[in-house]
Motif scaffolding. Sequence first.
Motif, PDB file in Angstrom:
ATOM      1  N   LEU A   1       0.844  -1.196   0.000  1.00  0.00           N
ATOM      2  CA  LEU A   1       0.000   0.000   0.000  1.00  0.00           C
ATOM      3  C   LEU A   1       0.880   1.247   0.000  1.00  0.00           C
ATOM      4  N   GLY A   2       0.567   2.185  -0.880  1.00  0.00           N
ATOM      5  CA  GLY A   2       1.357   3.410  -0.974  1.00  0.00           C
ATOM      6  C   GLY A   2       2.630   3.261  -1.779  1.00  0.00           C
ATOM      7  N   GLY A   3       2.790   2.113  -2.450  1.00  0.00           N
ATOM      8  CA  GLY A   3       4.027   1.866  -3.184  1.00  0.00           C
ATOM      9  C   GLY A   3       4.279   2.840  -4.315  1.00  0.00           C
ATOM     10  N   PHE A   4       3.203   3.414  -4.872  1.00  0.00           N
ATOM     11  CA  PHE A   4       3.339   4.390  -5.953  1.00  0.00           C
ATOM     12  C   PHE A   4       2.615   5.688  -5.571  1.00  0.00           C
ATOM     13  N   ALA A   5       2.718   6.054  -4.300  1.00  0.00           N
ATOM     14  CA  ALA A   5       1.988   7.217  -3.798  1.00  0.00           C
ATOM     15  C   ALA A   5       2.340   8.481  -4.571  1.00  0.00           C
ATOM     16  N   GLY A   6       3.583   8.629  -4.956  1.00  0.00           N
ATOM     17  CA  GLY A   6       4.006   9.804  -5.693  1.00  0.00           C
ATOM     18  C   GLY A   6       3.382   9.902  -7.068  1.00  0.00           C
ATOM     19  N   ARG A   7       2.846   8.796  -7.542  1.00  0.00           N
ATOM     20  CA  ARG A   7       2.202   8.768  -8.859  1.00  0.00           C
ATOM     21  C   ARG A   7       0.682   8.661  -8.741  1.00  0.00           C
ATOM     22  N   GLY A   8       0.183   8.669  -7.484  1.00  0.00           N
ATOM     23  CA  GLY A   8      -1.254   8.763  -7.287  1.00  0.00           C
ATOM     24  C   GLY A   8      -1.972   7.466  -6.996  1.00  0.00           C
ATOM     25  N   PHE A   9      -1.243   6.360  -6.742  1.00  0.00           N
ATOM     26  CA  PHE A   9      -1.921   5.089  -6.494  1.00  0.00           C
ATOM     27  C   PHE A   9      -1.038   4.171  -5.662  1.00  0.00           C
ATOM     28  N   ASP A  10      -1.600   3.019  -5.292  1.00  0.00           N
ATOM     29  CA  ASP A  10      -0.880   2.051  -4.458  1.00  0.00           C
ATOM     30  C   ASP A  10      -0.115   1.021  -5.282  1.00  0.00           C
ATOM     31  N   LEU A  11      -0.804   0.401  -6.236  1.00  0.00           N
ATOM     32  CA  LEU A  11      -0.229  -0.667  -7.053  1.00  0.00           C
ATOM     33  C   LEU A  11      -0.551  -0.406  -8.519  1.00  0.00           C
ATOM     34  N   MET A  12       0.245  -0.980  -9.390  1.00  0.00           N
ATOM     35  CA  MET A  12      -0.053  -0.950 -10.814  1.00  0.00           C
ATOM     36  C   MET A  12      -0.939  -2.135 -11.169  1.00  0.00           C
ATOM     37  N   ALA A  13      -1.548  -2.080 -12.349  1.00  0.00           N
ATOM     38  CA  ALA A  13      -2.453  -3.152 -12.778  1.00  0.00           C
ATOM     39  C   ALA A  13      -1.740  -4.195 -13.623  1.00  0.00           C
ATOM     40  N   THR A  14      -0.416  -4.171 -13.652  1.00  0.00           N
ATOM     41  CA  THR A  14       0.374  -5.045 -14.517  1.00  0.00           C
ATOM     42  C   THR A  14       1.293  -5.936 -13.698  1.00  0.00           C
TER      43      THR A  14
END
Length: 688
Positions: free
Chosen positions: A440-453
């Motif tokens: 959770l919060g792994g991509f917070a700087g990009r606006g989301f938690d996880l990618m869909a890939t």
Amino acid sequence: MKPFHSFTLKYIFPGLFLAALLIIPGSVTGAVAPADPGSNAATSLYYQGDYQASLDEWQKLIDSRPEKARRNLVQLLREAERYDEALNQLDELLKTAPQDPDYRQTRLELSFLAGHSEQVVADCKLDQASAAELFWLGMALLDLGKPDEAGQIFKKSLAKEGYNPAALYQLGGMSLARRDFGSARDYFRAALAQDSNWTPSYFPLAKAYIGLANFTAANNLLTNAGMVFPEDPEIAATLQQLLADHPELAAEPPQETKARREVASPKQVNPILEGRESIPTIRIGLAEGISQLFLKTSPEYTLTTMDLKTIAAGSENTVLQFKANPEGITVLNEAGTVLYQTAQPLILTYENPSATTILFDMAYGQGSFWAGRADRTYRGRIELIPMSQSATAPTITVVNQLNVEEYLYAVVPSEISSSWPRAAQEAQAIAARTYAFANLGGFAGRGFDLMATVASQVYNGVGAETPAARAAVDATRGQILTYNGKPIAAFFHGNSGGFTGSSADLWNLDLSYLRPQADLLLPATVAGGRMDPADLWNWLLSRPLTYSSQPKYSAASSYRWSFWISRVQLERRLNQGDKLGQIRSLTISGRGDNGMVKQVLITGTGGSYRLKGDKIRSAMGGLRSNLFVVEAKLGKDGLPEYFIFSGAGWGHGIGMDQSGAAGMAAAGYSSTDILKHYYPGTQLVKKY
């Protein structure tokens, strides 16, 4: 006879790297001789990447253990591109076992790699030749500029063993060179039918379609090939020329695009109602860097800005269009009428938890073998975030927020087949849930938690959901794996090849529950420790019986694979220019205990370049795993023409092996048993 591998050769298209697989099942079980003290030092040096020191140690053992020492010398010398020396050692082995089919086959292969194709033709005995030997003879004849003879030999090889996408590919290339476009199409399609991941066939198959005037099929294949191989200039140039000659192919006609949107209707799904409020939510990044998006709503939607100002609201099947602009996002209706413009993120929500949203023409998998575009439907709310305020490159990031359990309804069947045993699907649900909470919060700087890939875990939306997957998620609701009270890094992958790897070797992340685990069906002599170089080679080219190897749960190209990449293509992929120059050699300079490659040293005419850990797979052109050996085909100038990888498994190889989990489940193991095997020392707890 041992199974064998064989490969494709760049036949007609310069710069196109070729990925191939030919593993013929045989009687080998994967058993190897246990290590003895005299060879431990030599093997340790090999795993450390010190080839010369290892060679010296094996040389010392020739008098006391001649066969073992020479087998390992052959292996090290072939990896070091010292083929003539390897052939000398092999000839000593042949003196004591002149009819050994493995030695005979290896001699043909090494002669070919060394550039001695005439010797391959002289040595191959047609009346005794196996399918493998015939394949190498065909490769040698191609090397000598005799495609007609090579074609006949490839057909003979196929007659002995029908599974051979490499031979089919070569026959396709020869047909294309003769402008026999129909045969070329059939051969390339047959190669893809045997191995659906044979993506290098896209480009020559597209050329065959162009020759057959099937320009729509050619356009689709070239588009996919360009997404898989974005660095290949010939693919881009061919597509550009095709579109110039046939501009009607450049995009789907607007009327057809509109008709597709009109026909589509968002599904109404069964939401979780009981205890819904207690389930945490998660934010999934669906797309980044997009300039325009069409979507279609379910009933009673509301579109607001981040400060809750309502922009639009209405009934079902409303089509909205979003365009990035230097000030943020422009909202339009389907007719193109501007509804609103804002610099704030936009939020699409529904009061009804059964509602979904269709996102049209979503690109996915750029640079991967599975790249493409699709219309996809998602539960929950959709957010559109303006991420660039540049006048030249404004973009939008699309985020899907929903509860974790309904997210898993789509993740589990996106990651594994819903036809697999229930215990495997439950294990996948628990691992995926744990991974989500740990990141959770792994991509917070990009606006989301996880990618869909695969960069996180695959999430293909409502269209992926199945009753079996939903049942597995419901049966494990809230369950996660912990270590010292925290969610573990529950990594998983497609196929381990029989051995999982160490997170310390791949990512420099030393976690006690992510260390090498041998498949439970492996004999102790394999599972117990390091294999010497020759045994590792044999292991990677055989198909030992494991839970990971079950045909029902493991494609041939997942468990054992081969891959070729041309030197020129690899140089383009690495993009080091004069700092590297022309590549002279590729050396594995470190392995983990299970054989997983930790480092690769690439030496060129202008310098050297080192790759480490998980970067190796993508940088090398898309290797299926880090568990491999490599050798080079030398050209007349002494430089490699291409590199040949032989490997095991699919994915990073850390944590749960999805194919192995299915095999274990089919054998009666529970989801708890599976998780204990792949994540030893962890605890299963109920979070909510």
